[in-house]
Scaffold this motif. Structure first.
Motif, PDB file in Angstrom:
ATOM      1  N   HIS A 257       0.873  -1.407  -0.035  1.00  0.00           N
ATOM      2  CA  HIS A 257       0.002  -0.131   0.026  1.00  0.00           C
ATOM      3  C   HIS A 257       0.959   1.165   0.051  1.00  0.00           C
ATOM      4  O   HIS A 257       0.376   2.263  -0.703  1.00  0.00           O
ATOM      5  CB  HIS A 257      -0.947  -0.045   1.124  1.00  0.00           C
ATOM      6  CG  HIS A 257      -2.072  -0.838   0.797  1.00  0.00           C
ATOM      7  ND1 HIS A 257      -2.229  -2.214   0.842  1.00  0.00           N
ATOM      8  CD2 HIS A 257      -3.342  -0.579   0.274  1.00  0.00           C
ATOM      9  CE1 HIS A 257      -3.263  -2.683   0.362  1.00  0.00           C
ATOM     10  NE2 HIS A 257      -4.054  -1.528  -0.029  1.00  0.00           N
ATOM     11  N   CYS A 292      -1.984  -4.797  -6.291  1.00  0.00           N
ATOM     12  CA  CYS A 292      -2.984  -4.000  -5.304  1.00  0.00           C
ATOM     13  C   CYS A 292      -2.599  -2.607  -5.189  1.00  0.00           C
ATOM     14  O   CYS A 292      -2.571  -1.853  -6.338  1.00  0.00           O
ATOM     15  CB  CYS A 292      -2.815  -4.667  -3.956  1.00  0.00           C
ATOM     16  SG  CYS A 292      -3.660  -6.243  -3.806  1.00  0.00           S
ATOM     17  N   PHE A 310      -5.927  -8.040  -6.025  1.00  0.00           N
ATOM     18  CA  PHE A 310      -5.766  -8.798  -4.940  1.00  0.00           C
ATOM     19  C   PHE A 310      -5.460 -10.082  -5.169  1.00  0.00           C
ATOM     20  O   PHE A 310      -4.726 -10.845  -4.644  1.00  0.00           O
ATOM     21  CB  PHE A 310      -6.792  -8.595  -4.119  1.00  0.00           C
ATOM     22  CG  PHE A 310      -6.677  -9.269  -2.758  1.00  0.00           C
ATOM     23  CD1 PHE A 310      -6.056  -9.090  -1.733  1.00  0.00           C
ATOM     24  CD2 PHE A 310      -7.841 -10.232  -2.471  1.00  0.00           C
ATOM     25  CE1 PHE A 310      -5.869  -9.791  -0.539  1.00  0.00           C
ATOM     26  CE2 PHE A 310      -7.879 -10.821  -1.205  1.00  0.00           C
ATOM     27  CZ  PHE A 310      -6.910 -10.927  -0.422  1.00  0.00           C
ATOM     28  N   CYS A 331      -3.376  -6.402   3.105  1.00  0.00           N
ATOM     29  CA  CYS A 331      -3.708  -7.323   1.769  1.00  0.00           C
ATOM     30  C   CYS A 331      -2.706  -8.309   0.882  1.00  0.00           C
ATOM     31  O   CYS A 331      -2.644  -8.606  -0.115  1.00  0.00           O
ATOM     32  CB  CYS A 331      -4.424  -6.393   0.763  1.00  0.00           C
ATOM     33  SG  CYS A 331      -5.683  -5.171   1.383  1.00  0.00           S
ATOM     34  N   GLY A 442     -13.160  -0.961  -4.157  1.00  0.00           N
ATOM     35  CA  GLY A 442     -12.901  -2.117  -3.115  1.00  0.00           C
ATOM     36  C   GLY A 442     -12.311  -3.272  -3.870  1.00  0.00           C
ATOM     37  O   GLY A 442     -11.543  -3.242  -4.893  1.00  0.00           O
ATOM     38  N   GLY A 472      -8.745   1.398  -6.200  1.00  0.00           N
ATOM     39  CA  GLY A 472      -8.269   0.260  -5.650  1.00  0.00           C
ATOM     40  C   GLY A 472      -8.255  -1.075  -6.641  1.00  0.00           C
ATOM     41  O   GLY A 472      -7.946  -0.999  -7.898  1.00  0.00           O
ATOM     42  N   CYS A 473      -8.699  -1.903  -6.145  1.00  0.00           N
ATOM     43  CA  CYS A 473      -8.759  -3.374  -6.965  1.00  0.00           C
ATOM     44  C   CYS A 473      -9.878  -3.332  -7.987  1.00  0.00           C
ATOM     45  O   CYS A 473      -9.782  -4.070  -8.964  1.00  0.00           O
ATOM     46  CB  CYS A 473      -8.833  -4.519  -6.061  1.00  0.00           C
ATOM     47  SG  CYS A 473      -7.342  -4.911  -5.161  1.00  0.00           S
ATOM     48  N   CYS A 515      -6.898   2.960  -2.689  1.00  0.00           N
ATOM     49  CA  CYS A 515      -8.093   3.093  -1.628  1.00  0.00           C
ATOM     50  C   CYS A 515      -8.143   4.305  -0.698  1.00  0.00           C
ATOM     51  O   CYS A 515      -9.086   4.810  -0.517  1.00  0.00           O
ATOM     52  CB  CYS A 515      -8.348   1.699  -0.849  1.00  0.00           C
ATOM     53  SG  CYS A 515      -8.749   0.276  -1.952  1.00  0.00           S
ATOM     54  N   MET A 551     -13.728  -7.326   0.670  1.00  0.00           N
ATOM     55  CA  MET A 551     -13.286  -8.320   1.543  1.00  0.00           C
ATOM     56  C   MET A 551     -12.815  -7.598   2.917  1.00  0.00           C
ATOM     57  O   MET A 551     -12.708  -8.229   4.076  1.00  0.00           O
ATOM     58  CB  MET A 551     -12.352  -9.432   1.071  1.00  0.00           C
ATOM     59  CG  MET A 551     -11.193  -8.802   0.621  1.00  0.00           C
ATOM     60  SD  MET A 551      -9.789  -8.871   1.844  1.00  0.00           S
ATOM     61  CE  MET A 551      -8.803  -7.858   1.254  1.00  0.00           C
ATOM     62  N   SER A 552     -12.089  -6.578   2.778  1.00  0.00           N
ATOM     63  CA  SER A 552     -11.326  -5.909   3.868  1.00  0.00           C
ATOM     64  C   SER A 552     -11.985  -5.044   4.846  1.00  0.00           C
ATOM     65  O   SER A 552     -13.121  -4.771   4.624  1.00  0.00           O
ATOM     66  CB  SER A 552     -10.031  -5.257   3.429  1.00  0.00           C
ATOM     67  OG  SER A 552     -10.316  -3.867   3.163  1.00  0.00           O
ATOM     68  N   LYS A 554     -10.961  -2.459   5.806  1.00  0.00           N
ATOM     69  CA  LYS A 554     -10.889  -1.167   5.341  1.00  0.00           C
ATOM     70  C   LYS A 554     -12.058  -0.714   4.344  1.00  0.00           C
ATOM     71  O   LYS A 554     -12.657   0.644   4.309  1.00  0.00           O
ATOM     72  CB  LYS A 554      -9.586  -0.862   4.333  1.00  0.00           C
ATOM     73  CG  LYS A 554      -8.467  -0.952   5.115  1.00  0.00           C
ATOM     74  CD  LYS A 554      -7.253  -1.015   4.216  1.00  0.00           C
ATOM     75  CE  LYS A 554      -7.024  -2.236   3.503  1.00  0.00           C
ATOM     76  NZ  LYS A 554      -5.767  -2.140   2.650  1.00  0.00           N
TER      77      LYS A 554
HETATM   78 NI1  NFS Z   1      -8.350  -1.337  -0.710  1.00  0.00          NI
HETATM   79 FE1  NFS Z   1      -6.114  -1.479  -1.511  1.00  0.00          FE
HETATM   80 FE2  NFS Z   1      -7.584  -4.373  -2.982  1.00  0.00          FE
HETATM   81 FE3  NFS Z   1      -9.296  -4.026  -1.098  1.00  0.00          FE
HETATM   82 FE4  NFS Z   1      -6.743  -4.556  -0.623  1.00  0.00          FE
HETATM   83  S1  NFS Z   1      -5.456  -3.523  -2.088  1.00  0.00           S
HETATM   84  S2  NFS Z   1      -6.669  -0.556   0.109  1.00  0.00           S
HETATM   85  S3  NFS Z   1      -8.339  -3.072   0.597  1.00  0.00           S
HETATM   86  S4  NFS Z   1      -7.879  -5.856  -1.658  1.00  0.00           S
HETATM   87  S5  NFS Z   1      -9.259  -2.644  -2.979  1.00  0.00           S
END
Ligand code: NFS
Ligand code: SF4
Length: 643
Positions: A257, A292, A310, A331, A442, A472-473, A515, A551-552, A554
């Motif tokens: 990140h 990511c 991801f 991640c 996300g 993000g992803c 993100c 999934m996270s 965050k």
């Molecule tokens: Ni965002 Fe970025 Fe991807 Fe999800 Fe993880 S990398 S901070 S949390 S998985 S979008």
């Protein structure tokens, strides 16, 4: 269910079918059936009288040993998810603030201040005196003030002042303006300790306040300060897919990140001395690719290719062509060193906050970043001759994309250099050529086909003339499909959106970064409000948000600050409060009366897209601009006006 919708991932999965790598999809199978109490959010292990669980069918226990009911337990779990998400984003922001301070003091060789204008702007927002001051002194003060946003104990975080006035007043009335990031996280943990806050609505107040400290402080500062240090992105072309890995070059993947180290790796890889070393080992060059959010950071600023999102992280190693994968925080799957052990690949951890057993730890700090970056590259070069040709299987094919959009570039692109503003965007929304704006953001999640929900949702939105903003992803998923290509992306658009994008020369899906850069969406939404004609609060905009493959933790924090900023937000996959009817009703309905935004849970991405479109239509109607969509096509004069 198909594992992946990503063409190059599918090819690779096909090829490695016979070998017994264990991937996230396999591990998910081994976990099935997953705990139903956990999925519904009704298990609690906050003290050792438990773990307790609530019977969702109402036949057995309805309260834990301490008497906590399903509403309290789900709300507490939700708040803890928010707090963890806020911590991740905000600690990232804090690290950038610390770097800025070191740069200002001359203690971080290799780093510099790249966007002085943005630094000055932020200094003024902090109320600092800038007249006649040296840029380093201003940077130091800005860094110190930024750190205060984390540790502040009373009053309000500074950047809430950026929000529309009406929004600020809603927050003040409800008492949810964050005081300081760390304080809100600590209070979240305190309130969820056994026997403390046990009214779900009251717990949710803290979830809102804590999440807002991510969106309008932690993440927002991460974005601002990174722009100051590494430059505010401008539109840039790039490539995506596992096919960006090069058979004849040293391949280094940066994953995680924080761009603090990856920026240095990109810089060091261009060093002629490094290139010479690579050639001596038989490589034609040094190829950096990202995974990511780190990928998004270095794509946005340097055009570094995206290897994937991801669910591509394990697959990237199975190409056999990766010399080193450099990771920092968040991640990053613990399985990476295991898979890497079948190849010549080294996993390198670099953050003092994150080690992984089996990985090589090369801790980096601002003081030694450039040196460490060179060491890492040297290590990769030395591993190049160890690569086994027979193991290399890079799936062919790269896809073009344009990224690097920001709040600032949107004003220039749409408004032109000399009349930079949001007026053209607003006018096109009011005129109906653009129905509205959606943020689709996300993760990936192996519970749903990799990338597919993003694509189904975004294509439907484009067809209905909704301009899509991504981070993000999610952005990487759509990039692989060509949606971020200004030519190819237009194929999916309705007539109105296509005409605007064609005239301006932008793709219909704008990639705004990592993100933490969801804060750019908040700033852009606020700018749309301030431009006029679309109401006087974010909640009045014809706009919606989504994370169809989240999934996270965050993601939960981001979703909650979007909702609390007035945005209708739809999540897919599973939803963590379904074990409480009351809390779910609050989040899906009642919260709208307070915040103007609300959550929805809809695992079917097409249905979710339609929920967003319905919401946008409802907002258009409330603004009295629903009729305008009936004449969406340009005549020559309108077209000239736009150019
Ligand atoms: Ni965002 Fe970025 Fe991807 Fe999800 Fe993880 S990398 S901070 S949390 S998985 S979008
Ligand atoms: Fe059970 Fe209450 Fe302890 Fe949670 S806090 S584990 S519900 S006794």
């Amino acid at each position: 269910m198909e594992w992946s919708r990503d063409g190059s991932a599918k090819k690779l999965l096909q090829e490695i079918r016979e070998e017994d790598f264990q991937l996230s999809w396999d591990r998910l199978q081994e976990q099935l059936p997953q705990c139903g109490f956990g999925i519904l959010g009704i298990c609690c292990r906050n003290c050792s009288m438990g773990p307790c669980r609530i019977d969702p069918f109402g036949e057995n226990a309805q309260v834990g040993v301490c008497g906590a009911d399903a509403d309290t337990i789900t709300a507490r779990n939700f708040l803890r998810m928010v707090a963890a998400g806020v911590s991740a984003h905000s600690d990232h922001g804090r690290a950038v603030a610390e770097t800025l301070i070191k740069v200002a003091r001359g203690e971080a060789p290799g780093y510099e201040i790249k966007d002085e204008y943005k630094l000055l702007k932020l200094a003024l927002e902090f109320g600092l005196e800038v007249e006649g001051k040296k840029i380093e002194d201003i940077a130091l003060q800005v860094g110190i003030n930024a750190l205060h946003e984390f540790g502040n104990q009373e009053g309000e975080i500074t950047l809430v002042k950026r929000a529309p006035l009406k929004r600020q007043n809603i927050w003040r009335k409800l008492g949810v303006v964050p005081r300081g990031v760390d304080r809100e996280v600590v209070e979240a943990l305190h309130r969820t300790h056994m026997g403390t806050d046990q009214n779900y609505l009251h717990i949710m107040r803290q979830a809102t306040r804590c999440a807002l400290s991510d969106g309008w402080a932690g993440s927002m500062l991460a974005t601002e300060l990174q722009d100051i240090l590494f430059g505010t992105p401008t539109p840039i072309v790039g490539k995506v897919n596992l096919g960006v890995l090069k058979e004849d070059q040293v391949n280094i993947i940066v994953h995680g990140h924080e761009p603090l180290l990856s920026e240095m790796i990109v810089m060091a890889a261009r060093d002629p001395e490094m290139l010479k070393m690579a050639k001596e080992k038989g490589a034609r060059g040094i190829n950096i690719a990202g995974i990511c959010c780190t990928a998004n950071e270095v794509l946005m600023r340097h055009g570094i290719p995206l290897a994937g999102n991801f669910l591509n992280q394990e697959l990237a190693i199975t190409t056999g062509a990766v010399e080193v994968m450099v990771v920092d925080v968040q991640c990053v799957m613990q399985s990476l060193p295991t898979i890497a052990s079948c190849f010549h690949t080294r996993i390198i951890t670099t953050s003092e906050k994150a080690k992984i057993s089996g990985a090589t730890h090369m801790e980096f700090s601002e003081e030694n970043a450039l040196k460490k970056a060179k060491e890492i590259i040297k290590m990769a070069i030395e591993r190049f001759p160890l690569r086994k040709k027979s193991q290399v299987r890079i799936p062919a094919g790269e896809v073009d994309l344009v990224a690097g959009f920001t709040h600032e570039t949107i004003t220039y692109m749409l408004g032109g250099m000399f009349r930079a503003s949001y007026k053209p965007l607003n006018d096109n929304i009011i005129g109906g050529r653009i129905r509205g704006v959606a943020g689709v953001v996300g993760c990936n999640n192996p519970k749903v086909t990799h990338d597919e929900s993003h694509l189904i949702m975004v294509k439907e939105l484009l067809k209905q003339d909704v301009l899509v903003l991504q981070t993000g992803c999610a952005a990487i998923a759509c990039a692989k499909e060509g949606l971020l290509d200004p030519v190819k992306g237009l194929e999916y658009c309705g007539d109105g959106l296509r005409e605007v994008c064609e005239a301006v020369g932008i793709p219909p899906v704008l990639h705004l970064g990592a993100c933490v850069d969801n804060s750019r969406i908040l700033v852009a939404a606020t700018a749309m409000v301030k431009e006029g004609g679309l109401g006087d609060d974010i909640s009045e905009l014809p706009a919606a948000g989504a994370a169809p493959e989240w999934m996270s933790e965050k993601a939960i924090s981001i979703g909650q600050y979007f909702v609390a900023s007035g945005v209708f937000t739809v999540f897919g996959v599973t939803w963590p409060t379904l074990g409480s009817k009351n809390l779910s009703r609050y989040l899906f309905e009642e919260i709208e009366e307070e915040m103007g935004g609300k959550w929805a849970f809809e695992p079917d991405p097409l249905k979710a897209a339609h929920l967003m479109i319905e919401h946008i239509n409802k907002k258009r109607k409330a603004l009295g601009i629903d009729k305008a969509r009936e004449r969406v096509l340009f005549d020559m004069e309108m077209r000239r006006g736009l150019e």
